[in-house]
Design a protein around this motif. Structure first.
Motif, PDB file in Angstrom:
ATOM      1  N   TYR A   5      50.726   8.557  33.691  1.00 16.95           N
ATOM      2  CA  TYR A   5      50.214   9.673  32.901  1.00 16.95           C
ATOM      3  C   TYR A   5      50.417  10.953  33.690  1.00 16.95           C
ATOM      4  CZ  TYR A   5      47.988   6.087  30.071  1.00 16.95           C
ATOM      5  OH  TYR A   5      47.751   5.008  29.265  1.00 16.95           O
ATOM      6  N   ASP A 108      49.572  13.020  27.566  1.00 17.64           N
ATOM      7  CA  ASP A 108      49.896  11.624  27.321  1.00 17.64           C
ATOM      8  C   ASP A 108      48.653  10.742  27.442  1.00 17.64           C
ATOM      9  OD1 ASP A 108      49.840  11.956  30.085  1.00 17.64           O
ATOM     10  OD2 ASP A 108      51.980  11.674  30.310  1.00 17.64           O
ATOM     11  N   LEU A 109      47.515  11.373  27.751  1.00 21.98           N
ATOM     12  CA  LEU A 109      46.241  10.666  27.795  1.00 21.98           C
ATOM     13  C   LEU A 109      45.112  11.655  27.545  1.00 21.98           C
ATOM     14  CD1 LEU A 109      44.552   8.076  28.428  1.00 21.98           C
ATOM     15  CD2 LEU A 109      44.579   8.795  30.831  1.00 21.98           C
ATOM     16  N   THR A 133      40.224   9.102  18.836  1.00 24.38           N
ATOM     17  CA  THR A 133      41.004   7.860  18.866  1.00 24.38           C
ATOM     18  C   THR A 133      41.783   7.665  17.562  1.00 24.38           C
ATOM     19  OG1 THR A 133      39.125   6.541  18.118  1.00 24.38           O
ATOM     20  CG2 THR A 133      39.483   6.674  20.479  1.00 24.38           C
ATOM     21  N   CYS A 138      48.545  10.327  21.379  1.00 23.97           N
ATOM     22  CA  CYS A 138      48.731   9.778  22.722  1.00 23.97           C
ATOM     23  C   CYS A 138      47.632   8.759  23.001  1.00 23.97           C
ATOM     24  CB  CYS A 138      48.722  10.902  23.771  1.00 23.97           C
ATOM     25  SG  CYS A 138      47.152  11.798  23.855  1.00 23.97           S
ATOM     26  N   ASP A 139      47.678   8.157  24.174  1.00 17.17           N
ATOM     27  CA  ASP A 139      46.641   7.199  24.541  1.00 17.17           C
ATOM     28  C   ASP A 139      45.296   7.906  24.680  1.00 17.17           C
ATOM     29  OD1 ASP A 139      48.595   5.275  24.651  1.00 17.17           O
ATOM     30  OD2 ASP A 139      48.673   5.167  26.832  1.00 17.17           O
ATOM     31  N   LEU A 141      41.290   7.183  26.235  1.00 17.47           N
ATOM     32  CA  LEU A 141      40.362   6.349  26.973  1.00 17.47           C
ATOM     33  C   LEU A 141      38.958   6.859  26.685  1.00 17.47           C
ATOM     34  CD1 LEU A 141      39.598   4.202  29.070  1.00 17.47           C
ATOM     35  CD2 LEU A 141      40.021   5.921  30.843  1.00 17.47           C
TER      36      LEU A 141
END
Length: 144
Positions: A5, A108-109, A133, A138-139, A141
């Protein structure tokens, strides 16, 4: 496959959950030698009508956002993360983080806390983390 990332957006609102997200983001940023984008969204919808009575509301919200991000910047630098950016936006955190901030920084995160400060809105229309989400490209968390 080697994947790292490089641009990490961390959503911060001053809650315990966002503090946990910040701590997790430090580990990931150091491990990946990433840029950490400290982000606070001033939810202007909540004070749009109240500002008719108190003109200093938006000034105080912006001062809070700056103080919040400056405090996290100091903590990040103390932890060894130097590649930092601040992002303060106005609007709905649900939309701004997933769509605008992530795109602007080519994230990217995205890292966010599971719960934030606005329990009433979460109960009525869903959480910010759920929206991120759902709509992020992108991802994501979500930290508990």
């Amino acid at each position: 496959m080697d994947f790292a990332y490089k641009h990490i957006v961390v959503a911060l609102d001053g809650s315990d959950a966002s503090d946990a997200a910040f701590k997790k983001s430090l580990d990931i940023a150091k491990r990946n030698d990433s840029q950490l984008i400290l982000t606070h969204i001033v939810d202007s919808r909540t004070f749009a009508t109240a500002e008719a009575y108190d003109k200093t509301l938006s000034e105080r919200a912006e001062r809070y956002a700056n103080d919040l991000l400056n405090g996290y910047s100091k903590k990040a630098r103390a932890a060894g993360v130097e590649n930092l950016a601040h992002c303060i936006e106005y609007g709905s955190p649900k939309v701004k983080i997933a769509k605008d901030v992530a795109a602007a920084y080519e994230a990217d995160l995205i890292i966010c806390g599971a719960t934030g400060l606005n329990a009433v809105e979460r109960f009525l229309i869903g959480s910010v983390s759920e929206s991120i989400t759902r709509y992020a490209n992108c991802d994501v968390l979500v930290v508990r």
